[in-house]
Design a protein around this motif. Structure first.
Motif, PDB file in Angstrom:
ATOM      1  N   ALA A  39       0.585  -0.965   0.231  1.00  0.00           N
ATOM      2  CA  ALA A  39      -0.084  -0.016  -0.258  1.00  0.00           C
ATOM      3  C   ALA A  39       0.751   1.507   0.216  1.00  0.00           C
ATOM      4  O   ALA A  39       0.530   2.003  -0.159  1.00  0.00           O
ATOM      5  CB  ALA A  39      -0.936   0.178   1.072  1.00  0.00           C
ATOM      6  N   PHE A  44       2.118   2.723  -3.480  1.00  0.00           N
ATOM      7  CA  PHE A  44       1.375   3.207  -4.064  1.00  0.00           C
ATOM      8  C   PHE A  44       1.686   4.321  -3.648  1.00  0.00           C
ATOM      9  O   PHE A  44       1.512   5.169  -3.308  1.00  0.00           O
ATOM     10  CB  PHE A  44       0.196   2.832  -4.044  1.00  0.00           C
ATOM     11  N   PRO A  71       1.340   8.160  -6.975  1.00  0.00           N
ATOM     12  CA  PRO A  71       0.386   8.978  -8.383  1.00  0.00           C
ATOM     13  C   PRO A  71       0.205   8.039  -9.310  1.00  0.00           C
ATOM     14  O   PRO A  71      -1.221   8.112  -9.919  1.00  0.00           O
ATOM     15  CB  PRO A  71       0.898  10.192  -8.277  1.00  0.00           C
ATOM     16  N   GLU A  89       0.403   4.892  -9.589  1.00  0.00           N
ATOM     17  CA  GLU A  89      -0.833   3.987  -9.765  1.00  0.00           C
ATOM     18  C   GLU A  89      -1.610   3.826  -9.107  1.00  0.00           C
ATOM     19  O   GLU A  89      -2.815   2.836  -9.058  1.00  0.00           O
ATOM     20  CB  GLU A  89      -0.079   2.617  -8.121  1.00  0.00           C
ATOM     21  N   TYR A  90      -2.448   4.953  -8.199  1.00  0.00           N
ATOM     22  CA  TYR A  90      -3.538   5.255  -8.054  1.00  0.00           C
ATOM     23  C   TYR A  90      -4.404   5.545  -9.491  1.00  0.00           C
ATOM     24  O   TYR A  90      -5.802   5.523  -9.605  1.00  0.00           O
ATOM     25  CB  TYR A  90      -3.677   6.781  -7.539  1.00  0.00           C
ATOM     26  N   PHE A  91      -3.293   6.056  -9.908  1.00  0.00           N
ATOM     27  CA  PHE A  91      -4.103   6.530 -11.373  1.00  0.00           C
ATOM     28  C   PHE A  91      -4.892   5.129 -11.963  1.00  0.00           C
ATOM     29  O   PHE A  91      -5.705   5.359 -12.767  1.00  0.00           O
ATOM     30  CB  PHE A  91      -3.139   7.659 -11.889  1.00  0.00           C
ATOM     31  N   LEU A 100      -4.631   2.321 -11.330  1.00  0.00           N
ATOM     32  CA  LEU A 100      -6.103   1.770 -10.980  1.00  0.00           C
ATOM     33  C   LEU A 100      -7.813   2.809 -10.604  1.00  0.00           C
ATOM     34  O   LEU A 100      -8.437   1.839 -10.832  1.00  0.00           O
ATOM     35  CB  LEU A 100      -5.852   1.622  -8.970  1.00  0.00           C
ATOM     36  N   MET A 101      -7.723   3.912 -10.767  1.00  0.00           N
ATOM     37  CA  MET A 101      -8.996   4.419 -10.745  1.00  0.00           C
ATOM     38  C   MET A 101      -9.470   4.884 -11.940  1.00  0.00           C
ATOM     39  O   MET A 101     -10.316   4.257 -12.682  1.00  0.00           O
ATOM     40  CB  MET A 101      -8.879   5.993 -10.777  1.00  0.00           C
ATOM     41  N   ILE A 132      -5.782  -0.539  -0.110  1.00  0.00           N
ATOM     42  CA  ILE A 132      -4.561   0.447  -0.343  1.00  0.00           C
ATOM     43  C   ILE A 132      -5.725   1.657  -0.100  1.00  0.00           C
ATOM     44  O   ILE A 132      -6.983   1.214  -0.180  1.00  0.00           O
ATOM     45  CB  ILE A 132      -5.124   0.352  -1.731  1.00  0.00           C
ATOM     46  N   GLY A 189      -7.143   4.753   0.134  1.00  0.00           N
ATOM     47  CA  GLY A 189      -7.757   5.428  -0.150  1.00  0.00           C
ATOM     48  C   GLY A 189      -9.024   5.453  -1.353  1.00  0.00           C
ATOM     49  O   GLY A 189     -10.063   5.965  -2.123  1.00  0.00           O
ATOM     50  N   MET A 190      -9.128   4.184  -1.150  1.00  0.00           N
ATOM     51  CA  MET A 190      -9.991   3.021  -2.626  1.00  0.00           C
ATOM     52  C   MET A 190     -10.577   2.637  -1.307  1.00  0.00           C
ATOM     53  O   MET A 190     -11.078   2.322  -0.315  1.00  0.00           O
ATOM     54  CB  MET A 190      -9.311   1.785  -2.913  1.00  0.00           C
TER      55      MET A 190
END
Length: 293
Positions: free
Chosen positions: A137, A140, A142, A144-146, A148-149, A266, A268-269
């Protein structure tokens, strides 16, 4: 770890603590069927009733409220086509059609059983692999977050059974709605038309109610009373699922539990992203994807 688990079970499985957990789950289900009130809001409202309890009983009651509220939204999604929370919007796609076919009981039971199984597997994963999951976690960034989103948005676009262009257009409209509110970096209001009510953004629950609940009302507005009752009637049927239902759902519940455990670790998810990705995964691995929705 096993010694700690045994000690925890010996404390948790006492009659008084189980009673507190039962009360929490019961109250959580009552609140969960009310659209717009999520698990965190329910805990905040009911926190004072745990002040007089010992810490273990208090935590078990709060956990029961959390999980009961999280599941309760599935009941209204299946019976009324109104999602209690955003993550239950996916339940409407197949749950309500099942209810109209007289399978509301099995649908609610399977939602409850899948919820219990997912929580259990997620808890076991967190118990056994917390250090490793924490490292994953924290790794991760920016990018990786982008990614995943973006995967979640693509998964949402695959839910449509019609034109892919219309599905992607719906996702783009959702992104436009998501731009409304206060910019988290600069604090500037974006597309709020100077309305303070929109400073926190467009409420997702209000959108879900509009697209699911209000659409049903408008669909039956021009019908005669007898036709409306026939269109929206929930026919009675057997409550318990069949062995074939359990067999058909076993793989989906296992995959959904694993996906939920990973995405939930993770920061924020939320559950909504996990639900949409899980639904899209099942639609892609199914031998008969046309049956979805």
């Amino acid at each position: 770890m096993l010694d700690n688990l045994l000690l925890g079970f010996s404390v948790a499985l006492t009659f008084s603590n189980l009673l507190y957990a039962f009360i929490g789950v019961f109250v959580g289900n009552l609140i969960g069927v009310l659209p717009g009130i999520g698990a965190l809001a329910a805990i905040a409202m009911l926190l004072p009733i745990t002040y007089g309890l010992d810490p273990t009983g208090s935590l078990m009651m709060l956990a029961g409220i959390y999980y009961g509220t999280s599941f309760g939204g599935a009941t209204t999604s299946i019976l009324l086509n109104i999602p209690g929370t955003v993550s239950h919007a996916v339940v409407c796609l197949d749950g309500h059609p099942l209810a109209k076919k007289g399978r509301a009981g099995p649908a609610i039971f399977m939602a409850m059983f899948a919820s219990f199984l997912g929580v259990s597997i997620g808890t076991l994963f967190m118990t056994a692999f917390s250090p490793w999951l924490a490292q994953v976690a924290f790794s991760f960034g920016p990018a990786e977050y982008f990614s995943l989103m973006a995967m979640g948005l693509l998964a949402a676009s695959t839910l449509s059974s019609g034109s892919a262009v219309r599905a992607i257009a719906a996702v783009v409209i959702g992104l436009i709605f998501g731009c409304v509110g206060t910019d988290p970096n600069s604090g500037v209001w974006r597309f709020t038309f100077d309305l303070p009510d929109l400073a926190d953004g467009v409420p997702l629950v209000a959108l879900a109610l509009a697209f699911f609940g209000v659409s049903d009302v408008l669909a039956t507005a021009g019908l005669l009373p007898s036709q409306a009752r026939e269109k929206t009637a929930i026919t009675k049927g057997q409550v318990r699922p069949t062995r074939q239902d359990m067999k058909d759902s076993a793989g989906a519940m296992a995959r959904g539990s694993l996906l939920g455990a990973f995405i939930g670790a993770i920061p924020g998810m939320g559950g909504a992203l996990a639900a949409f990705i899980s639904y899209a995964t099942e639609k892609n691995v199914s031998k008969n994807p046309a049956q979805f929705g």
